[in-house]
Design a protein around this motif. Structure first.
Motif, short mmCIF file in Angstrom:
data_model
loop_
_atom_site.label_atom_id
_atom_site.label_comp_id
_atom_site.label_asym_id
_atom_site.label_seq_id
_atom_site.Cartn_x
_atom_site.Cartn_y
_atom_site.Cartn_z
N ARG A 1 0.83 -1.21 0.00
CA ARG A 1 0.00 0.00 0.00
C ARG A 1 0.87 1.26 0.00
O ARG A 1 0.81 2.09 0.91
CB ARG A 1 -0.95 0.01 1.20
CG ARG A 1 -1.91 -1.17 1.22
CD ARG A 1 -2.86 -1.10 2.40
NE ARG A 1 -3.71 -2.25 2.47
CZ ARG A 1 -4.90 -2.38 1.85
NH1 ARG A 1 -5.33 -1.38 1.10
NH2 ARG A 1 -5.62 -3.48 1.97
N HIS A 2 1.66 1.42 -1.04
CA HIS A 2 2.60 2.54 -1.12
C HIS A 2 1.89 3.88 -1.10
O HIS A 2 2.37 4.84 -0.48
CB HIS A 2 3.43 2.41 -2.40
CG HIS A 2 4.24 1.16 -2.46
ND1 HIS A 2 5.37 0.97 -1.68
CD2 HIS A 2 4.09 0.02 -3.19
CE1 HIS A 2 5.89 -0.22 -1.94
NE2 HIS A 2 5.13 -0.82 -2.85
N GLU A 3 0.73 3.96 -1.75
CA GLU A 3 0.02 5.24 -1.80
C GLU A 3 -0.49 5.63 -0.43
O GLU A 3 -0.46 6.80 -0.06
CB GLU A 3 -1.13 5.14 -2.81
CG GLU A 3 -1.84 6.45 -3.08
CD GLU A 3 -2.99 6.70 -2.12
OE1 GLU A 3 -3.36 7.88 -1.96
OE2 GLU A 3 -3.49 5.74 -1.52
N ARG A 4 -0.98 4.65 0.35
CA ARG A 4 -1.50 4.96 1.68
C ARG A 4 -0.39 5.48 2.60
O ARG A 4 -0.62 6.36 3.43
CB ARG A 4 -2.16 3.72 2.29
CG ARG A 4 -2.65 3.93 3.69
CD ARG A 4 -3.28 2.69 4.28
NE ARG A 4 -4.57 2.40 3.68
CZ ARG A 4 -5.35 1.38 4.07
NH1 ARG A 4 -4.94 0.57 5.03
NH2 ARG A 4 -6.52 1.19 3.48
N VAL A 5 0.82 4.94 2.46
CA VAL A 5 1.94 5.38 3.30
C VAL A 5 2.24 6.86 3.08
O VAL A 5 2.56 7.59 4.02
CB VAL A 5 3.19 4.51 3.01
CG1 VAL A 5 4.40 5.06 3.74
CG2 VAL A 5 2.93 3.06 3.40
N GLU A 6 2.12 7.32 1.83
CA GLU A 6 2.46 8.70 1.50
C GLU A 6 1.23 9.61 1.42
O GLU A 6 1.34 10.76 1.02
CB GLU A 6 3.18 8.74 0.14
CG GLU A 6 4.51 8.00 0.10
CD GLU A 6 5.62 8.80 0.77
OE1 GLU A 6 5.39 9.97 1.11
OE2 GLU A 6 6.71 8.23 0.95
N ARG A 7 0.07 9.10 1.82
CA ARG A 7 -1.17 9.86 1.61
C ARG A 7 -1.18 11.17 2.38
O ARG A 7 -1.66 12.20 1.88
CB ARG A 7 -2.37 9.01 2.03
CG ARG A 7 -3.71 9.61 1.64
CD ARG A 7 -4.82 8.63 1.90
NE ARG A 7 -4.69 7.43 1.07
CZ ARG A 7 -5.49 6.37 1.19
NH1 ARG A 7 -6.46 6.36 2.09
NH2 ARG A 7 -5.33 5.32 0.40
N LEU B 1 -13.29 1.38 -3.91
CA LEU B 1 -12.04 0.62 -3.95
C LEU B 1 -11.10 1.06 -5.06
O LEU B 1 -10.02 0.49 -5.20
CB LEU B 1 -12.35 -0.87 -4.13
CG LEU B 1 -13.17 -1.54 -3.02
CD1 LEU B 1 -13.46 -2.98 -3.38
CD2 LEU B 1 -12.44 -1.47 -1.69
N ALA B 2 -11.49 2.08 -5.83
CA ALA B 2 -10.70 2.47 -7.00
C ALA B 2 -9.28 2.87 -6.61
O ALA B 2 -8.31 2.50 -7.28
CB ALA B 2 -11.38 3.61 -7.74
N ARG B 3 -9.14 3.64 -5.52
CA ARG B 3 -7.80 4.08 -5.12
C ARG B 3 -6.92 2.90 -4.73
O ARG B 3 -5.76 2.80 -5.14
CB ARG B 3 -7.91 5.07 -3.96
CG ARG B 3 -6.57 5.49 -3.39
CD ARG B 3 -6.73 6.43 -2.21
NE ARG B 3 -7.00 7.79 -2.66
CZ ARG B 3 -7.07 8.84 -1.84
NH1 ARG B 3 -6.91 8.66 -0.54
NH2 ARG B 3 -7.33 10.03 -2.31
N ALA B 4 -7.47 1.97 -3.95
CA ALA B 4 -6.69 0.81 -3.52
C ALA B 4 -6.35 -0.11 -4.68
O ALA B 4 -5.25 -0.66 -4.75
CB ALA B 4 -7.47 0.05 -2.44
#
Length: 366
Positions: free
Chosen positions: A204-210, A282-285
């Motif tokens: 979940r790279h995007e969530r880490v940098e959100r 769920l599109a972002r994930a």
């Protein structure tokens, strides 16, 4: 086997100016040629080719308004016309939609040079219309005796410069045959689940940098449009996105290489990611998981190393089918991760069961 090696480089101010001018000319020629070909078909039902568009380019260079096209190398301009021809060929074969115009802000800034437009000598690369070689950071060595046939220069939205060299790579050889086969189920909680029972956690790279991304985007929204501060803020947002994409790509490369090296045949689902992305919750994930990119990596690495990738029918109910007796549990909901077959009484981990079903379906198709 031909393989592209991509490196980062740091152009001088003169090289930056020349490359930016080349990118602009490439975009202009592509758009003008696309408009001319579209107009020829709309007015006269005339299908034009690369040869005709190349003749148009010669005429454009002779006009006063487009005389600046002579200031850059002619090879990238010819190459962009070849790319346009390939785009039309894909459209005629119903493999892609109609070619679209290139945008200054949204399209990839790149230029392709063939052998006649660059000099490769003593490990240094010099492009046409330039007097000094590019300051390339050779992060990994090229194959011994490599002689690039094509060089592609690009700049991403974060302002980073890259050069990609296409060479014959003798190190890409088929791996020793293996008897191992595996089924792969893609997911969100676990990025992939294997029929062996192994699960690869979704980083979940995007969530880490959100959080950092949200702060940078709010800062960008406050800046006045057209100002220098807005340009700086835009680059900060682009750098965060680039960092996310780099980490995701690195993880997928390691995972795909591991699956190809360890297994002779890999069974995957033929997912329609474009349709799945319509689920706004769920599109972002799903985008962050990058299932399509993983599949592409598996397929081209399988071709490199003599392996096989089999895509199972996307409508096959792998998650709801009991891998022991074959009964389909129509009452199974998305949130249930462990379920018991009402027919044979076997208890399953939903993802492992799906991977086993994908493996069985792939073996049946083979």
């Amino acid at each position: 086997m031909k393989r592209a090696y991509k490196y980062r480089f740091y152009p001088s101010p003169e090289q930056t100016e020349q490359l930016n001018r080349t990118f602009g000319c490439v975009r202009l020629v592509y758009n003008r040629a696309l408009a001319a070909r579209t107009r020829a078909w709309a007015n006269d039902r005339q299908r034009t080719s690369y040869v005709q568009s190349s003749a148009w380019l010669t005429e454009w260079k002779r006009t006063d308004d487009l005389a600046f096209l002579n200031e850059v190398s002619s090879v990238p301009l010819q190459q962009t016309l070849r790319h346009l021809q390939s785009a039309f060929a894909a459209f005629w074969d119903k493999r892609a939609r109609y070619p679209r115009f290139k945008s200054k802000r949204k399209s990839r800034a790149s230029a392709e040079y063939t052998r006649s437009a660059f000099r490769w000598r003593d490990g240094q690369l010099t492009l046409a219309k330039m007097h000094a070689p590019l300051a390339v950071v050779w992060s990994r060595p090229l194959p011994e005796g490599a002689n690039p046939s094509t060089v592609t220069v690009s700049r991403d939205t974060a302002g980073r410069w890259f050069v990609s060299l296409l060479v014959e790579d003798p190190t890409v050889v088929p791996l020793p045959p293996s008897s191992s086969v595996v089924g792969v189920d893609a997911g969100l909680t676990s990025l992939v689940t294997l029929s062996t029972g192994d699960k690869v956690t979704n980083p979940r790279h995007e969530r880490v940098e959100r959080r950092k991304l949200a702060i940078a985007q709010r800062d960008l929204s406050r800046k006045e449009k057209g100002s220098a501060n807005r340009a700086k803020a835009r680059v900060k947002v682009a750098r965060i996105h680039a960092r996310i994409a780099d980490r995701r790509r690195d993880h997928l490369h390691k995972l795909s290489t591991r699956l190809i090296r360890e297994n002779q045949t890999v069974m995957i689902e033929d997912l329609s990611v474009r349709n799945i992305l319509r689920n706004h919750r769920l599109a972002r994930a799903i985008s962050d998981a990058a299932w399509s990119e993983l599949r592409n990596m598996l397929e081209y690495k399988a071709a490199w190393y003599g392996r096989t990738v089999i895509a199972v029918d996307r409508f096959y109910p792998s998650s709801k089918t009991c891998s022991a007796c074959g009964r389909i549990n129509t009452k199974l909901t998305l949130g249930v991760r462990v379920w018991t077959c009402p027919s044979c009484g076997t208890t399953y981990d939903r993802d492992v069961n799906a991977a086993n079903n994908i493996l069985a379906a792939g073996l049946a198709e083979r």
